[in-house]
Design a protein around this motif. Structure first.
Motif, PDB file in Angstrom:
ATOM      1  N   ASP A 397       1.059  -1.104   0.029  1.00  0.00           N
ATOM      2  CA  ASP A 397       0.157  -0.075   0.219  1.00  0.00           C
ATOM      3  C   ASP A 397       0.882   1.442   0.232  1.00  0.00           C
ATOM      4  O   ASP A 397       2.588   1.189   0.476  1.00  0.00           O
ATOM      5  CB  ASP A 397      -0.705  -0.105   1.045  1.00  0.00           C
ATOM      6  CG  ASP A 397      -2.069  -0.523   0.771  1.00  0.00           C
ATOM      7  OD1 ASP A 397      -2.402  -1.648   0.036  1.00  0.00           O
ATOM      8  OD2 ASP A 397      -2.882  -0.847   2.670  1.00  0.00           O
ATOM      9  N   THR A 398       0.652   2.404  -0.735  1.00  0.00           N
ATOM     10  CA  THR A 398       1.233   3.032  -0.449  1.00  0.00           C
ATOM     11  C   THR A 398      -0.494   4.680  -0.130  1.00  0.00           C
ATOM     12  O   THR A 398      -1.261   4.057  -0.056  1.00  0.00           O
ATOM     13  CB  THR A 398       1.605   4.563  -2.212  1.00  0.00           C
ATOM     14  OG1 THR A 398       0.410   3.949  -3.202  1.00  0.00           O
ATOM     15  CG2 THR A 398       2.099   2.988  -2.555  1.00  0.00           C
ATOM     16  N   ALA A 399       0.197   5.693  -0.516  1.00  0.00           N
ATOM     17  CA  ALA A 399      -0.467   6.580   0.326  1.00  0.00           C
ATOM     18  C   ALA A 399      -2.255   7.450  -1.101  1.00  0.00           C
ATOM     19  O   ALA A 399      -3.176   6.759  -0.398  1.00  0.00           O
ATOM     20  CB  ALA A 399       0.043   8.005   0.640  1.00  0.00           C
ATOM     21  N   SER A 400      -1.595   6.571  -2.087  1.00  0.00           N
ATOM     22  CA  SER A 400      -1.759   6.675  -2.949  1.00  0.00           C
ATOM     23  C   SER A 400      -3.363   5.945  -3.523  1.00  0.00           C
ATOM     24  O   SER A 400      -4.307   6.498  -3.768  1.00  0.00           O
ATOM     25  CB  SER A 400      -1.328   7.665  -4.592  1.00  0.00           C
ATOM     26  OG  SER A 400      -0.115   8.365  -4.194  1.00  0.00           O
ATOM     27  N   LYS A 403      -6.307   5.969  -0.703  1.00  0.00           N
ATOM     28  CA  LYS A 403      -6.752   7.013  -0.798  1.00  0.00           C
ATOM     29  C   LYS A 403      -7.951   6.752  -1.979  1.00  0.00           C
ATOM     30  O   LYS A 403      -9.123   6.597  -2.356  1.00  0.00           O
ATOM     31  CB  LYS A 403      -6.465   7.727  -1.611  1.00  0.00           C
ATOM     32  CG  LYS A 403      -7.073   9.018  -2.390  1.00  0.00           C
ATOM     33  CD  LYS A 403      -5.674  10.490  -2.566  1.00  0.00           C
ATOM     34  CE  LYS A 403      -7.166  11.650  -3.127  1.00  0.00           C
ATOM     35  NZ  LYS A 403      -7.519  12.692  -2.284  1.00  0.00           N
ATOM     36  N   THR A 438      -3.635  12.860   1.948  1.00  0.00           N
ATOM     37  CA  THR A 438      -1.885  12.196   1.747  1.00  0.00           C
ATOM     38  C   THR A 438      -1.253  12.697   2.627  1.00  0.00           C
ATOM     39  O   THR A 438      -0.332  12.341   2.729  1.00  0.00           O
ATOM     40  CB  THR A 438      -1.734  11.488   0.176  1.00  0.00           C
ATOM     41  OG1 THR A 438      -2.008  12.966  -0.770  1.00  0.00           O
ATOM     42  CG2 THR A 438      -3.201  10.641  -0.170  1.00  0.00           C
ATOM     43  N   GLU A 439      -1.401  14.005   2.326  1.00  0.00           N
ATOM     44  CA  GLU A 439      -0.286  14.301   3.530  1.00  0.00           C
ATOM     45  C   GLU A 439      -0.768  15.314   3.915  1.00  0.00           C
ATOM     46  O   GLU A 439      -1.782  15.855   4.381  1.00  0.00           O
ATOM     47  CB  GLU A 439       0.368  15.057   2.227  1.00  0.00           C
ATOM     48  CG  GLU A 439      -0.203  16.380   1.873  1.00  0.00           C
ATOM     49  CD  GLU A 439       0.955  17.143   0.529  1.00  0.00           C
ATOM     50  OE1 GLU A 439       1.417  17.689  -0.055  1.00  0.00           O
ATOM     51  OE2 GLU A 439       1.986  16.463   0.348  1.00  0.00           O
ATOM     52  N   ALA A 455      -4.204   9.584   5.172  1.00  0.00           N
ATOM     53  CA  ALA A 455      -3.870   8.345   5.797  1.00  0.00           C
ATOM     54  C   ALA A 455      -2.350   8.747   5.135  1.00  0.00           C
ATOM     55  O   ALA A 455      -1.922   9.074   4.979  1.00  0.00           O
ATOM     56  CB  ALA A 455      -3.838   7.745   4.286  1.00  0.00           C
ATOM     57  N   ILE A 456      -1.142   7.925   6.726  1.00  0.00           N
ATOM     58  CA  ILE A 456       0.010   8.086   6.510  1.00  0.00           C
ATOM     59  C   ILE A 456       0.640   6.257   6.797  1.00  0.00           C
ATOM     60  O   ILE A 456      -0.714   5.517   7.191  1.00  0.00           O
ATOM     61  CB  ILE A 456       0.755   8.496   7.517  1.00  0.00           C
ATOM     62  CG1 ILE A 456      -0.564   8.112   9.138  1.00  0.00           C
ATOM     63  CG2 ILE A 456      -0.293   9.962   7.497  1.00  0.00           C
ATOM     64  CD1 ILE A 456       0.252   8.914  10.284  1.00  0.00           C
TER      65      ILE A 456
END
Length: 854
Positions: A397-400, A403, A438-439, A455-456
């Motif tokens: 998983d990534t923040a993107s 999302k 995402t930030e 999301a972090i």
């Protein structure tokens, strides 16, 4: 006369064995109980009288059977057609003038008063508002006269039985009997969908039922087995109740609970809630609540003169608040600045809640649905709405990607409160979509009060600990793993979900909200989280429900009933040596009584109840809850020059004997240093050695009260001080520091076992969301973690039940029935009075006095 002499001699002789054992004359422990018994002893008791009564009390209120009865009443089917009709009536076009009364007199235009107009939040079918209500806001002088008049009249209900009857009638006729009206008004003025309004009503009705059952249970006990009695700590006092802006009837729940404690209640509400609370005030009057016990005025609005609320804060004895944490702390600090240093205060406030994904990807349908719901429910305005999702980068998983997965979850959003298919009723000024950040934005990380979540990846900034949370949710590959992580956290409500590796398989889901009352408990983790503040024990917890109950005081009945005797640990015996001889005996019995209450109120796993919809299958997730008892985080203060307070020793002994896995106590010592060196003498010196080495207490040495305030402001957890003497005499800056940190200062030491149990404990709910196939697994896992995380490593041995000895059946049965052991040698008995009589019968010089003459 000879019978009295014989009794006296027998009593003296019966005391000799006790004196030989080292008992000290003049102390209660040296006086044996006068025992009248027959040759045949009573059969050994299986449980103590206190333990049996405590179990009956618990079973009548918070058992599975009692919970089922409450749910059947509170969550009964709603007549939706009637509710929709009342909703339309509430939203119809027009203008209504509402009369605001103070002490029975309507407010009319005058100095300091302000008339305001309030539109409904929505209009018919969710369109533009068409109805307006007008009302008069009170002035500062009105508030001052109201509080002064009530205090002078000292309105109260003398008999608790009368109060119980009135509140029972109100609950039956004006709460349950007006279900349709309450749900419709909640939907109109909240605003909420009819389904959400129905859920709010059911929860509030359940909480009122719990409070009433506890009150009535105390009434039964004080007339039945005499173990417990009604406790009205607020009798004759004033309580200010303020509901939150998104859950109006929490104000009603608080009002009922405060009335049962004896308080006179002043409800200051948002103007848009006033139409409903005006009806509530009239309903209370209709069932017989005396005038002056409950007043309702509008006042939580920017249009109001802040001095009106300040006048209330200056004079009330207690503040009961639900809402924003910042507002709550500001209210308490304002009261302190106004000179109300004795103010009691308690409330549930909002928190920074998060979802943790552990070895589970946000692309898993269950995780995506749970995260989305945690952020979107009630427009993100719940105090348990999620602000943060911590994803696991090891899953890819990534923040993107988080999302994309979460924002893709579909919700039905609309404006018509009658639409039963809506997930979220869109309010004016609210966004219609979920946003995953995402930030951290330039404005900083905060509670969004909107359909927004950040999301972090785990371990990155911002690092939000769950001591800032009311709700916390963990998704893991198994229930066992989720519980292992969740039970280490500090949030009040822990949700655990074990999801299948096959994303197409049926799965349960949860978020940072969703548990139901009375099956569960909400917001009860006092002393652990900054999301509750002051004297607040949670919603539906045993610590709150039983605030109106206490164990009766010492009585002759103690000698007539079975009691429990536990084996003291060596450390506990050592600690008791610091008490006076009189206190050693009595407090040892008190420890045993507290342990009996612990045993009676040991938590049990709930029956499954309905949660969010299943993912990948029809039906609902099952929620299974264990309301775990956790030890409070205790702070103690020894001021300069007071030596070793016995209350501090008692807390130490109770901690040592607690069946829970206790936490170290923070003991603050003031003014111990002299010329840069510690000056501590016995017995304090020896006690500190035991507390630090045997109990693991943390000792904090301070030169001044200012140093204590500095330490409080740097505390990792909200500072709760126990056994404080005269808190209003403490420095104002220290009082303010405790309030700023969401803490509290409790005065004195409780005198009864049930209140001690409530002081020593708080409630954290562990809830597992599961499928039907996982119910047994979830139940077993909750029980295992209660044993391994909740309870002390070495359990106490089972207590010895000391059975009472029966009196003779012929006591009082006829002439000469003395109840004493048979003794044919009455002539051998003598007493000092016999010798005195012989001496007195001789005249001076040895001549006997004639009989019948002085």
């Amino acid at each position: 006369v000879s019978s009295r002499r014989a009794l006296r001699t027998w009593l003296v002789r019966s005391r000799l064995p006790a004196l030989a054992r080292g008992a000290r004359p003049g102390f209660p422990e040296a006086v044996p109980r006068l025992s009248f018994r027959t040759a045949a002893s009573a059969s050994p008791a299986q449980v103590s009288a206190l333990g049996a009564s405590a179990r009956r009390l618990r079973e009548a209120i918070v058992s599975h059977a009692a919970t089922s009865e409450i749910v059947a009443e509170a969550d009964a089917p709603l007549d939706r057609a009637a509710a929709a009709a009342r909703l339309r009536q509430e939203l119809h076009e027009g203008t209504t003038d509402f009369e605001v009364t103070v002490l029975g007199e309507a407010l009319v235009p005058g100095p300091g008063r302000k008339s305001i107009s309030v539109p409904t939040p929505i209009g018919p079918a969710g369109g533009p508002a068409a109805r307006t209500v007008n009302m008069m806001l009170p002035s500062r002088e009105d508030m001052s006269k109201l509080l002064a008049a009530r205090r002078e009249a000292n309105t109260r209900l003398e008999k608790p039985e009368d109060l119980g009857d009135i509140m029972e009638k109100f609950y039956r006729e004006k709460v349950l009997g007006r279900r349709v009206d309450h749900v419709a008004m909640l939907a109109a003025w909240g605003p909420k969908t009819l389904g959400d309004a129905e859920g709010e009503f059911a929860e509030i009705a359940a909480l009122i039922a719990l409070s009433l059952r506890a009150f009535k249970g105390a009434l039964r006990a004080q007339k039945g087995d005499f173990q417990f009695e009604v406790h009205r700590a607020g009798d004759g006092k004033e309580c200010l109740v303020m509901p939150p802006s998104n859950f109006a009837l929490l104000g009603l729940k608080d009002a009922v609970h405060m009335l049962l404690q004896g308080f006179r209640v002043l409800l200051v509400v948002q103007p848009r809630f006033f139409p409903q609370f005006k009806e509530i005030q009239q309903d209370f009057a209709a069932v017989g609540l005396p005038a002056g016990m409950l007043e309702v005025v509008p006042g939580i609005t920017p249009d109001a003169d802040p001095e009106v609320l300040h006048e209330a804060l200056r004079h009330v004895d207690r503040l009961q608040f639900t809402g924003s944490s910042a507002m709550f702390k500001n209210l308490v600090i304002k009261a302190l600045e106004l000179g109300n240093l004795r103010l009691e205060h308690g409330g549930e406030v909002s928190g920074l809640n998060k979802v943790r994904l552990d070895q589970v990807s946000a692309t898993h349908p269950a995780a995506a649905a749970g995260v989305a719901w945690a952020a979107m429910a009630n427009n993100g305005e719940l105090c348990t709405s999620s602000s943060l999702v911590e994803f696991d980068p090891t899953t890819g998983d990534t923040a993107s990607s988080v999302k994309a997965a979460v924002e893709a979850h579909s919700f039905r959003v609309g404006r018509d409160p009658e639409d039963l298919e809506l997930n979220v009723l869109l309010k004016e000024g609210k966004t219609d979509k979920l946003e995953v950040l995402t930030e951290v934005p330039s404005t900083g990380f905060r509670e969004w009060w909107e359909k927004t979540v950040l999301a972090i990846p785990q371990g990155s900034e911002p690092k939000v600990r769950t001591n800032q949370s009311l709700g916390h949710c963990v998704y893991s590959p198994s229930i066992e793993r989720a519980l292992e992580i969740g039970t280490q956290e500090d949030a009040s409500c822990i949700y655990c979900v074990g999801v299948p590796s096959d994303a197409t398989a049926p799965s349960a889901r949860a978020g940072t909200t969703g548990c139901k009352v009375p099956e569960s408990v909400f917001g009860g983790m006092k002393t652990y989280t900054f999301a509750v503040a002051g004297d607040h024990n949670g919603v539906g917890s045993v610590q709150t429900v039983f605030e109106t109950v206490k164990r009766r005081g010492a009585s002759w009945r103690d000698q007539e009933e079975a009691s429990a005797s536990y084996q003291l640990t060596e450390t506990a015996e050592m600690l008791l040596e610091f008490l006076s001889p009189r206190e050693q005996g009595s407090f040892t019995k008190q420890i045993f009584n507290v342990l009996e209450v612990f045993k009676a109120f040991e938590p049990e796993v709930s029956a499954p109840y309905s949660g969010q919809s299943l993912v990948g299958a029809e039906g609902s997730s099952n929620l299974i809850t264990l309301p775990a008892l956790r030890p409070t985080r205790k702070q103690l203060l020894i001021p300069r020059g007071v030596g070793l307070p016995e209350d501090i020793v008692k807390v130490a002994a109770l901690c040592e004997m607690s069946p829970l896995r206790e936490l170290p106590v923070d003991l603050h010592l003031l003014g111990i240093k002299q010329n840069g060196k510690l000056r501590v003498t016995d017995p304090l010196k020896s006690f500190l050695r035991v507390a630090e080495r045997q109990l693991g207490w943390r000792l904090h040495w301070h030169d001044s009260a200012e140093d204590v305030a500095v330490a409080v402001r740097a505390a990792e957890y909200p500072p709760y001080f126990f056994c404080i003497k005269d808190r209003h005499l403490l420095p104002a800056d220290l009082l303010k520091a405790v309030a700023e940190q969401g803490g509290y200062l409790y005065e004195g030491f409780p005198a009864d076992a049930l209140t001690l149990f409530r002081m020593l404990t708080t409630t954290q709910t562990w809830t597992v969301a599961c499928t039907d196939a996982q119910i047994d697994e979830a139940t077993a896992a909750l029980r295992r973690y209660w044993q391994s995380v909740g309870l002390r490593k070495e359990a106490h041995p089972e207590p010895e039940i000391v059975a009472p000895q029966r009196r003779d059946d012929d006591i009082g049965g006829g002439f000469g029935a003395s109840g004493m052991p048979p003794d044919d040698n009455w002539g051998e008995l003598s007493s000092d009075s016999d010798d005195d009589a012989k001496k007195d019968s001789k005249a001076p010089g040895g001549a006997s006095k004639p009989e019948g003459k002085a």
